[in-house]
Design an enzyme around this catalytic site. Sequence first.
Site, PDB file in Angstrom:
ATOM      1  N   GLU A  40     -58.601  12.314  48.491  1.00  0.00           N
ATOM      2  CA  GLU A  40     -58.095  13.634  48.124  1.00  0.00           C
ATOM      3  C   GLU A  40     -56.590  13.751  48.372  1.00  0.00           C
ATOM      4  O   GLU A  40     -55.873  14.379  47.590  1.00  0.00           O
ATOM      5  CB  GLU A  40     -58.854  14.723  48.880  1.00  0.00           C
ATOM      6  CG  GLU A  40     -60.322  14.863  48.481  1.00  0.00           C
ATOM      7  CD  GLU A  40     -60.505  15.284  47.028  1.00  0.00           C
ATOM      8  OE1 GLU A  40     -59.527  15.760  46.406  1.00  0.00           O
ATOM      9  OE2 GLU A  40     -61.623  15.144  46.511  1.00  0.00           O
ATOM     10  N   TYR A 123     -57.427  23.415  49.261  1.00  0.00           N
ATOM     11  CA  TYR A 123     -58.251  22.601  48.365  1.00  0.00           C
ATOM     12  C   TYR A 123     -58.771  21.355  49.078  1.00  0.00           C
ATOM     13  O   TYR A 123     -59.977  21.067  49.059  1.00  0.00           O
ATOM     14  CB  TYR A 123     -57.475  22.177  47.108  1.00  0.00           C
ATOM     15  CG  TYR A 123     -58.183  21.033  46.426  1.00  0.00           C
ATOM     16  CD1 TYR A 123     -59.321  21.267  45.663  1.00  0.00           C
ATOM     17  CD2 TYR A 123     -57.777  19.711  46.620  1.00  0.00           C
ATOM     18  CE1 TYR A 123     -60.030  20.217  45.083  1.00  0.00           C
ATOM     19  CE2 TYR A 123     -58.475  18.658  46.047  1.00  0.00           C
ATOM     20  CZ  TYR A 123     -59.603  18.917  45.281  1.00  0.00           C
ATOM     21  OH  TYR A 123     -60.308  17.883  44.734  1.00  0.00           O
ATOM     22  N   ASP A 141     -59.264  23.227  42.444  1.00  0.00           N
ATOM     23  CA  ASP A 141     -58.044  22.481  42.156  1.00  0.00           C
ATOM     24  C   ASP A 141     -57.423  23.051  40.885  1.00  0.00           C
ATOM     25  O   ASP A 141     -57.841  24.110  40.381  1.00  0.00           O
ATOM     26  CB  ASP A 141     -58.333  20.979  42.026  1.00  0.00           C
ATOM     27  CG  ASP A 141     -59.134  20.626  40.776  1.00  0.00           C
ATOM     28  OD1 ASP A 141     -59.644  21.547  40.093  1.00  0.00           O
ATOM     29  OD2 ASP A 141     -59.255  19.422  40.483  1.00  0.00           O
TER      30      ASP A 141
END
Length: 289
Positions: A40, A123, A141
């Site tokens: 991520e 996020y 996102d």
Amino acid sequence: MGRVSRYDTFVVSLLKWGASDLRDLPWRHTRNPWHILVSEVMLQQTSVERVLPKFEAFIERFNTPHALADAALGDALVLWSGLGYPRRCRHLHRSAQVIVAEHGGEVPSDLESLLALPGIGQYTARAVQCFAHGAVVGVVDTNVSRVFSRLEGTSMSAKELQHFADRVVPIDAAWEWNQVLMDFGARHCTARSPQCDGCPVGNVCRWKGRGEDPAVNSAGASKPQAKFSGSDRQARGAAMRAVIKGSVLVADVIEAMQLSHDPDRGERLLQDLIQEGLLVTANGRVSLP
């Protein structure tokens, strides 16, 4: 159609569209919280195609928070080279150290602890919660922001988007739902060429591709990047690449930045990188930390 049934239709239709056809990505084959956190962070502002080879090499070398925490930042930056935004690598390195020092080497699962990690925002924290720890939370996102705004036909704030995401996430399929939703935005409900004809949720979409796109002014919407050629970002990247294989004279770094004609700017950018902890200098030479 009632409000609740409209959202139920949206969820069921989208899961039917994409649950069996998710993009085959390595971080989707694991629930390892550290591996998911690494993926991520790498995916922040960077395309999937660029991340794929870097992710696998990084995980092979730094398979646990302990492995990264014990390594020099420079070793991690060597593997990071080519992804851009090296601050993310520094944040990940510091996060690994915090995870080891404060969480026994285990990536935390609660939102507050995740948000306390360097460089981890709303996020990324929720992505780790859902994709690694199985939490029933919405993950918003850029792609998801666009889908929700178009579905509702209105621009939305970050708070509104998160509230909406948490409201519609299915309790029994949170992982699948969030992955499908991101794929839908990336592959179908795209920023420039949304495929409104034949859209699997077109019957409940309030925008339907007509009029001003409500996603443009929503929180998290993708914005055109400033010109890269000749930018500070390009010069900083060149400086980082110049020292990948070892220490280099300051003048040679500035030449690699193509700023020999503007040494003041070159020195300024170099000092910025040093102050950020991404480079170190000694005896007129520059190297990775």
